[in-house]
Design a protein around this motif. Structure first.
Motif, PDB file in Angstrom:
ATOM      1  N   SER A  22       0.515  -1.260  -0.105  1.00  0.00           N
ATOM      2  CA  SER A  22       0.014   0.151  -0.114  1.00  0.00           C
ATOM      3  C   SER A  22       0.925   1.278   0.097  1.00  0.00           C
ATOM      4  N   GLY A  23       2.146   1.341  -0.103  1.00  0.00           N
ATOM      5  CA  GLY A  23       3.021   2.492  -0.174  1.00  0.00           C
ATOM      6  C   GLY A  23       3.111   2.905   1.388  1.00  0.00           C
ATOM      7  N   LEU A  24       3.425   4.203   1.538  1.00  0.00           N
ATOM      8  CA  LEU A  24       3.535   4.886   2.668  1.00  0.00           C
ATOM      9  C   LEU A  24       2.396   5.336   3.236  1.00  0.00           C
ATOM     10  N   ALA A  25       1.098   5.402   2.697  1.00  0.00           N
ATOM     11  CA  ALA A  25      -0.102   6.059   3.127  1.00  0.00           C
ATOM     12  C   ALA A  25      -0.332   5.255   4.655  1.00  0.00           C
ATOM     13  N   PRO A  26      -0.632   4.072   4.662  1.00  0.00           N
ATOM     14  CA  PRO A  26      -1.036   3.403   5.995  1.00  0.00           C
ATOM     15  C   PRO A  26       0.028   3.419   7.044  1.00  0.00           C
ATOM     16  N   LEU A  27       1.202   3.969   6.773  1.00  0.00           N
ATOM     17  CA  LEU A  27       2.443   3.936   7.815  1.00  0.00           C
ATOM     18  C   LEU A  27       2.397   5.110   8.563  1.00  0.00           C
ATOM     19  N   ALA A  28       2.614   4.995   9.761  1.00  0.00           N
ATOM     20  CA  ALA A  28       2.669   6.214  10.802  1.00  0.00           C
ATOM     21  C   ALA A  28       4.228   6.709  10.537  1.00  0.00           C
ATOM     22  N   ASP A  29       4.529   8.071  11.014  1.00  0.00           N
ATOM     23  CA  ASP A  29       5.785   8.542  10.677  1.00  0.00           C
ATOM     24  C   ASP A  29       6.770   7.616  11.476  1.00  0.00           C
ATOM     25  N   HIS A  30       6.576   7.150  12.639  1.00  0.00           N
ATOM     26  CA  HIS A  30       7.605   6.094  13.398  1.00  0.00           C
ATOM     27  C   HIS A  30       7.828   4.753  12.441  1.00  0.00           C
ATOM     28  N   GLU A  31       6.855   4.531  11.720  1.00  0.00           N
ATOM     29  CA  GLU A  31       6.789   3.253  10.953  1.00  0.00           C
ATOM     30  C   GLU A  31       7.747   3.458   9.733  1.00  0.00           C
ATOM     31  N   VAL A  32       7.600   4.750   9.366  1.00  0.00           N
ATOM     32  CA  VAL A  32       8.325   5.137   7.881  1.00  0.00           C
ATOM     33  C   VAL A  32       9.847   5.151   8.405  1.00  0.00           C
ATOM     34  N   LEU A  33      10.061   5.732   9.610  1.00  0.00           N
ATOM     35  CA  LEU A  33      11.309   5.701   9.698  1.00  0.00           C
ATOM     36  C   LEU A  33      12.101   4.587  10.280  1.00  0.00           C
ATOM     37  N   GLU A  34      11.254   3.541  10.945  1.00  0.00           N
ATOM     38  CA  GLU A  34      11.540   2.307  11.232  1.00  0.00           C
ATOM     39  C   GLU A  34      11.966   1.522  10.157  1.00  0.00           C
ATOM     40  N   LEU A  35      11.075   1.652   8.763  1.00  0.00           N
ATOM     41  CA  LEU A  35      11.356   0.825   7.592  1.00  0.00           C
ATOM     42  C   LEU A  35      12.673   1.483   6.914  1.00  0.00           C
ATOM     43  N   LEU A  36      12.991   2.675   7.112  1.00  0.00           N
ATOM     44  CA  LEU A  36      14.010   3.277   6.476  1.00  0.00           C
ATOM     45  C   LEU A  36      15.277   2.760   7.343  1.00  0.00           C
ATOM     46  N   LEU A  37      15.192   2.730   8.558  1.00  0.00           N
ATOM     47  CA  LEU A  37      16.286   2.152   9.329  1.00  0.00           C
ATOM     48  C   LEU A  37      16.878   0.781   9.206  1.00  0.00           C
ATOM     49  N   THR A  38      15.717  -0.034   8.660  1.00  0.00           N
ATOM     50  CA  THR A  38      15.916  -1.517   8.484  1.00  0.00           C
ATOM     51  C   THR A  38      16.973  -1.571   7.319  1.00  0.00           C
ATOM     52  N   TYR A  39      17.275  -0.590   6.490  1.00  0.00           N
ATOM     53  CA  TYR A  39      18.154  -0.774   5.263  1.00  0.00           C
ATOM     54  C   TYR A  39      19.415  -0.261   5.619  1.00  0.00           C
ATOM     55  N   ALA A  40      19.674   0.324   6.736  1.00  0.00           N
ATOM     56  CA  ALA A  40      20.793   0.830   7.249  1.00  0.00           C
ATOM     57  C   ALA A  40      21.483   0.019   8.433  1.00  0.00           C
ATOM     58  N   ILE A  41      20.503  -0.647   9.218  1.00  0.00           N
ATOM     59  CA  ILE A  41      20.970  -1.367  10.488  1.00  0.00           C
ATOM     60  C   ILE A  41      20.485  -2.794  10.279  1.00  0.00           C
ATOM     61  N   ALA A  42      21.424  -3.543  10.379  1.00  0.00           N
ATOM     62  CA  ALA A  42      21.111  -5.110  10.256  1.00  0.00           C
ATOM     63  C   ALA A  42      21.193  -5.782  11.625  1.00  0.00           C
ATOM     64  N   ARG A  43      20.351  -6.784  11.497  1.00  0.00           N
ATOM     65  CA  ARG A  43      20.711  -7.454  12.691  1.00  0.00           C
ATOM     66  C   ARG A  43      20.244  -6.794  14.065  1.00  0.00           C
ATOM     67  N   ARG A  44      18.964  -5.982  13.891  1.00  0.00           N
ATOM     68  CA  ARG A  44      18.488  -5.063  15.411  1.00  0.00           C
ATOM     69  C   ARG A  44      17.378  -4.577  15.045  1.00  0.00           C
TER      70      ARG A  44
END
Length: 227
Positions: A22-44
């Motif tokens: 569904s893209g970003l529409a259903p994601l809250a701000d903290h979820e968008v940031l959380e998603l971004l961080l998954t691509y920068a931080i492994a195994r956490r």
């Protein structure tokens, strides 16, 4: 015996699947940031860090606009993750500029506002940027010409006209930000703009507008009869 996967792995998969569906529409701000961080931080688990950043800076936009050193100082971020977040912000600015360049002709302030906000709205100090236009009103390029307090001392009308001539532009749009968020033009803003208009007119250059941007709003001097 096989070990159970860490719980955050399932959460990463769910949030990525949510975005894919569904893209970003259903994601809250903290979820968008959380998603971004998954691509920068492994195994956490990145959820606590996303919340910590939102709490520290106030919003997703303010996280992306934050100084790299301030980001890196947050426990769990570090220089690498801070650089990744700034890359995301810079890519959005470039994307917005490309969209503006692809516009057939610039006819209204609304057409440049998205780029203006991407480029300037989150800066902590005032910044004056010039958007140079061709005779067909297409964007040639942009240039930052002043940082700090924007007035006739820090940037002269003559310099603005000289930079426009150097760009081989037939018209220019002035854009600057008000870090306070209040986009009401100051007397200096209006006087500077009027002097630029007059100096440019003598050399056959049009000043289409002076747009002031904040995070939530913008002000067009042209639309409001100031020039």
């Amino acid at each position: 015996m096989p070990t159970d996967k860490p719980s955050y792995l399932g959460h990463r998969e769910r949030i990525r699947a949510k975005f894919a569906a569904s893209g970003l529409a259903p994601l809250a701000d903290h979820e968008v940031l959380e998603l971004l961080l998954t691509y920068a931080i492994a195994r956490r688990d990145t959820k606590p860090l996303a919340w910590a950043l939102i709490k520290q800076f106030g919003s997703l936009g303010e996280v992306l606009d934050a100084d790299p050193a301030a980001l890196a100082a947050v426990k769990g971020v570090g220089k690498g993750t801070a650089a990744f977040l700034k890359l995301v912000r810079a890519m959005f600015t470039r994307y917005s500029l490309e969209e503006l360049r692809q516009t057939a002709t610039i006819r209204s302030p609304e057409q440049v506002v998205q780029y203006c906000k991407a480029s300037l709205a989150g800066r902590s100090e005032e910044c004056l940027e010039l958007i140079y236009l061709s005779v067909r009103n297409t964007v040639i390029r942009t240039e930052t010409v002043a940082l700090g307090l924007i007035d006739r001392v820090s940037i002269s009308p003559r310099k603005i006209v000289e930079r426009t001539l150097a760009a081989k532009a037939s018209a220019v749009i002035l854009v600057h930000n008000h870090p306070s968020g209040d986009v009401t033009p100051s007397l200096e803003d209006v006087l500077l703009t009027q002097e630029v208009v007059e100096a440019a007119r003598l050399l056959g250059i049009s000043v289409y507008d002076h747009i002031i941007v904040g995070r939530q709003a913008y002000y067009s001097l042209k639309a409001n009869g100031k020039i």
